[in-house]
Design an enzyme around this catalytic site. Structure first.
Site, PDB file in Angstrom:
ATOM      1  N   ILE A  14       0.834  -1.114  -0.183  1.00  0.00           N
ATOM      2  CA  ILE A  14      -0.246   0.217   0.298  1.00  0.00           C
ATOM      3  C   ILE A  14       0.646   1.224  -0.156  1.00  0.00           C
ATOM      4  O   ILE A  14       0.083   2.409  -0.732  1.00  0.00           O
ATOM      5  CB  ILE A  14      -1.280  -0.156   0.818  1.00  0.00           C
ATOM      6  N   SER A  36      11.859   0.157   7.255  1.00  0.00           N
ATOM      7  CA  SER A  36      11.103  -0.906   7.387  1.00  0.00           C
ATOM      8  C   SER A  36      11.960  -2.435   7.978  1.00  0.00           C
ATOM      9  O   SER A  36      13.296  -1.228   6.976  1.00  0.00           O
ATOM     10  CB  SER A  36      10.513  -0.753   5.876  1.00  0.00           C
ATOM     11  N   ARG A  37      12.001  -3.453   7.785  1.00  0.00           N
ATOM     12  CA  ARG A  37      12.854  -4.525   8.492  1.00  0.00           C
ATOM     13  C   ARG A  37      13.763  -4.290   6.630  1.00  0.00           C
ATOM     14  O   ARG A  37      14.580  -4.861   6.701  1.00  0.00           O
ATOM     15  CB  ARG A  37      12.346  -5.482   8.899  1.00  0.00           C
ATOM     16  N   LYS A  90      -5.183   1.232   7.560  1.00  0.00           N
ATOM     17  CA  LYS A  90      -6.596   1.505   8.744  1.00  0.00           C
ATOM     18  C   LYS A  90      -6.267  -0.389   8.206  1.00  0.00           C
ATOM     19  O   LYS A  90      -5.285  -1.125   7.154  1.00  0.00           O
ATOM     20  CB  LYS A  90      -8.017   1.399   7.744  1.00  0.00           C
ATOM     21  N   ASP A 168     -10.452  -7.427   5.680  1.00  0.00           N
ATOM     22  CA  ASP A 168      -9.589  -6.580   5.605  1.00  0.00           C
ATOM     23  C   ASP A 168     -10.559  -5.738   4.428  1.00  0.00           C
ATOM     24  O   ASP A 168      -9.911  -4.929   5.559  1.00  0.00           O
ATOM     25  CB  ASP A 168      -8.582  -6.941   5.542  1.00  0.00           C
TER      26      ASP A 168
HETATM   27  P1  NAP Z   1       1.647  -5.930   3.085  1.00  0.00           P
HETATM   28  O1  NAP Z   1       2.664  -4.957   1.808  1.00  0.00           O
HETATM   29  O2  NAP Z   1       1.905  -7.407   3.702  1.00  0.00           O
HETATM   30  O3  NAP Z   1       2.832  -4.887   4.441  1.00  0.00           O
HETATM   31  C1  NAP Z   1       3.070  -3.648   4.100  1.00  0.00           C
HETATM   32  C2  NAP Z   1       4.714  -3.936   5.023  1.00  0.00           C
HETATM   33  O4  NAP Z   1       4.704  -3.706   6.792  1.00  0.00           O
HETATM   34  C3  NAP Z   1       5.418  -5.488   4.676  1.00  0.00           C
HETATM   35  O5  NAP Z   1       5.755  -5.024   3.429  1.00  0.00           O
HETATM   36  C4  NAP Z   1       6.537  -5.542   5.448  1.00  0.00           C
HETATM   37  O6  NAP Z   1       8.005  -4.216   5.623  1.00  0.00           O
HETATM   38  C5  NAP Z   1       5.861  -4.424   6.875  1.00  0.00           C
HETATM   39  N1  NAP Z   1       5.499  -5.866   7.561  1.00  0.00           N
HETATM   40  C6  NAP Z   1       4.918  -6.841   7.044  1.00  0.00           C
HETATM   41  N2  NAP Z   1       4.855  -7.842   8.266  1.00  0.00           N
HETATM   42  C7  NAP Z   1       5.737  -7.082   9.585  1.00  0.00           C
HETATM   43  C8  NAP Z   1       5.640  -7.521  11.043  1.00  0.00           C
HETATM   44  N3  NAP Z   1       5.436  -8.607  11.731  1.00  0.00           N
HETATM   45  N4  NAP Z   1       6.002  -6.641  11.618  1.00  0.00           N
HETATM   46  C9  NAP Z   1       6.745  -4.989  11.215  1.00  0.00           C
HETATM   47  N5  NAP Z   1       6.277  -4.604   9.988  1.00  0.00           N
HETATM   48  C10 NAP Z   1       5.696  -5.885   8.924  1.00  0.00           C
HETATM   49  O7  NAP Z   1       1.001  -5.471   2.983  1.00  0.00           O
HETATM   50  P2  NAP Z   1      -0.105  -3.432   2.888  1.00  0.00           P
HETATM   51  O8  NAP Z   1      -1.000  -4.495   2.061  1.00  0.00           O
HETATM   52  O9  NAP Z   1       1.100  -2.670   2.298  1.00  0.00           O
HETATM   53  O10 NAP Z   1      -0.964  -3.421   4.103  1.00  0.00           O
HETATM   54  C11 NAP Z   1      -0.778  -2.766   5.183  1.00  0.00           C
HETATM   55  C12 NAP Z   1      -2.384  -1.995   6.016  1.00  0.00           C
HETATM   56  O11 NAP Z   1      -2.534  -1.380   4.224  1.00  0.00           O
HETATM   57  C13 NAP Z   1      -2.759  -3.636   5.873  1.00  0.00           C
HETATM   58  O12 NAP Z   1      -3.823  -3.011   7.027  1.00  0.00           O
HETATM   59  C14 NAP Z   1      -3.705  -3.272   4.822  1.00  0.00           C
HETATM   60  O13 NAP Z   1      -5.214  -3.509   5.423  1.00  0.00           O
HETATM   61  C15 NAP Z   1      -3.629  -1.449   4.579  1.00  0.00           C
HETATM   62  N6  NAP Z   1      -3.821  -1.384   3.260  1.00  0.00           N
HETATM   63  C16 NAP Z   1      -3.862  -2.140   2.161  1.00  0.00           C
HETATM   64  C17 NAP Z   1      -4.396  -1.765   1.174  1.00  0.00           C
HETATM   65  C18 NAP Z   1      -3.754  -2.804  -0.246  1.00  0.00           C
HETATM   66  O14 NAP Z   1      -4.988  -2.593  -1.500  1.00  0.00           O
HETATM   67  N7  NAP Z   1      -2.788  -3.716  -0.139  1.00  0.00           N
HETATM   68  C19 NAP Z   1      -4.987  -1.063   0.682  1.00  0.00           C
HETATM   69  C20 NAP Z   1      -5.109  -0.551   1.846  1.00  0.00           C
HETATM   70  C21 NAP Z   1      -5.755  -0.360   3.314  1.00  0.00           C
HETATM   71  P3  NAP Z   1       9.119  -4.898   5.805  1.00  0.00           P
HETATM   72  O15 NAP Z   1       9.419  -6.571   5.501  1.00  0.00           O
HETATM   73  O16 NAP Z   1       9.737  -3.944   4.832  1.00  0.00           O
HETATM   74  O17 NAP Z   1       8.755  -4.422   7.486  1.00  0.00           O
END
Ligand code: NAP
Length: 308
Positions: A14, A36-37, A90, A168
């Site tokens: 995101i 970020s990790r 969110k 989600d």
């Molecule tokens: P994601 O790519 O899976 O996660 C975002 C980043 O968070 C990962 O790249 C990772 O970065 C870090 N992360 C993952 N596990 C973690 C942990 N255990 N501890 C700390 N950092 C961690 O997910 P995303 O789709 O971007 O979603 C993230 C948030 O945005 C969620 O709450 C989701 O509901 C919201 N969102 C997503 C979308 C969508 O379309 N994907 C849309 C609207 C809102 P590092 O490995 O570099 O730390």
């Protein structure tokens, strides 16, 4: 006022899809660091952890926390303790109580806390709210059905406890419903379907009502292949209202009455800047409260195991 020095934490899908372009296009922000990790953002200072970043870059005014919800509280608490305004992706956290704690911390420190709900900024949501405020609603159906394999490939956190599973995306629908309805609603029954190998549901069927006996039902399903559905349909005295495509289009009795280009994240960042300037917070927990109620009241059904 000079631009807000912003940092982003949790550089994943995101952040790349929405946060970076929205921030780059908004002169109220200067993105100066990321933590970020594994992920990094080109052209700014990158750190492996929020602690490292906060101690190395004191100029940061605000942070956007975009990691999965189970890990958001710890980062938000550190940011608020360091005197930074906080934008929460969110859902704002993994529990209601931890977000209430953040709200109290922000108030104590005179900082802005923004629990963002991007779907509320979809183009036709305000038009739907206006329409519903001037009519009688007889019934409402929420149909939020998508293919988890397409939208959430390899996202293990989403299937873990606190990851919310089908809620989600479902919480996006709830963020719209709680915004456009004139009165608060509450859940009367729910059935949650859990894959036998996962700790979060793959589908949920929920009924709600309000003080006047509104007939409201929501159907969330992550097993939808083919056409995806993000629709809210209401039977009203003004006709059949269809808010479709996640809030992008509004039709009444089959006639398109509102459609505009999508700009959810630009609008979220405008709102956050306005809150920071005004010294206010915006933390509406209604969508998360309904999810908590569904877990509290819902029947559980175990269904076939889910494999990516
Ligand atoms: P994601 O790519 O899976 O996660 C975002 C980043 O968070 C990962 O790249 C990772 O970065 C870090 N992360 C993952 N596990 C973690 C942990 N255990 N501890 C700390 N950092 C961690 O997910 P995303 O789709 O971007 O979603 C993230 C948030 O945005 C969620 O709450 C989701 O509901 C919201 N969102 C997503 C979308 C969508 O379309 N994907 C849309 C609207 C809102 P590092 O490995 O570099 O730390």
């Amino acid at each position: 006022m000079s631009p807000i020095n912003l940092a982003i934490v949790g550089v994943g899908k995101i952040v790349r899809d929405q946060h970076l372009p929205a921030v780059a296009a908004n002169p109220d922000y200067r993105l100066i660091a990321a933590a970020s990790r594994n992920g990094t953002v080109d052209g700014i200072d990158n750190f492996r952890s929020i602690e490292e970043m906060l101690s190395a870059v004191p100029a940061i005014d605000a942070v956007s926390l975009c990691m999965p919800p189970q890990y958001r509280y710890a980062a938000a608490e550190k940011a608020l303790a360091a005197g930074k305004h906080v934008f929460l992706e969110k859902p704002p956290g993994a529990t209601l109580s931890e977000v209430a704690d953040l709200e109290a911390l922000a108030a104590e420190k005179g900082l802005t806390l923004f629990a963002s709900w991007h779907s509320r900024y979809a183009p036709a949501v305000e038009a739907a709210k206006t329409l519903l405020s001037g009519t009688t609603i007889r019934a409402m159906r929420v149909i939020w059905k998508e293919d988890v394999r397409h939208w959430h490939p390899n996202q293990e956190w989403i299937w873990q406890a606190g990851g919310l599973g089908v809620f989600d995306p479902g919480i996006n629908a709830l963020s719209i419903v709680t915004h456009i309805l004139p009165r608060p609603v509450f859940i009367t029954a729910a059935t949650l379907e859990f894959p036998e190998n996962r700790d979060a549901p793959i589908a949920a069927a929920i009924t709600f009502t309000d003080a006047r006996g509104l007939d409201l039902a929501a159907d969330f399903d992550w097993r939808q292949t083919g056409k995806q559905s993000w629709d809210i349909v209401a039977e009203t005295d003004a006709g059949e209202m269809v808010l479709s495509e996640g809030g992008a289009k509004l039709s009444v009795d089959g006639r398109l009455v509102h459609a505009a280009p999508e700009r959810e994240y630009p609008a979220l960042y405008e709102r956050f800047a306005a809150l920071v300037k005004a010294g206010r917070s915006d933390v509406d927990l209604a969508p998360l409260r309904h999810v908590a109620d569904a877990f509290m009241l819902g029947r559980r059904k175990f269904v076939e195991a889910f494999h990516d």
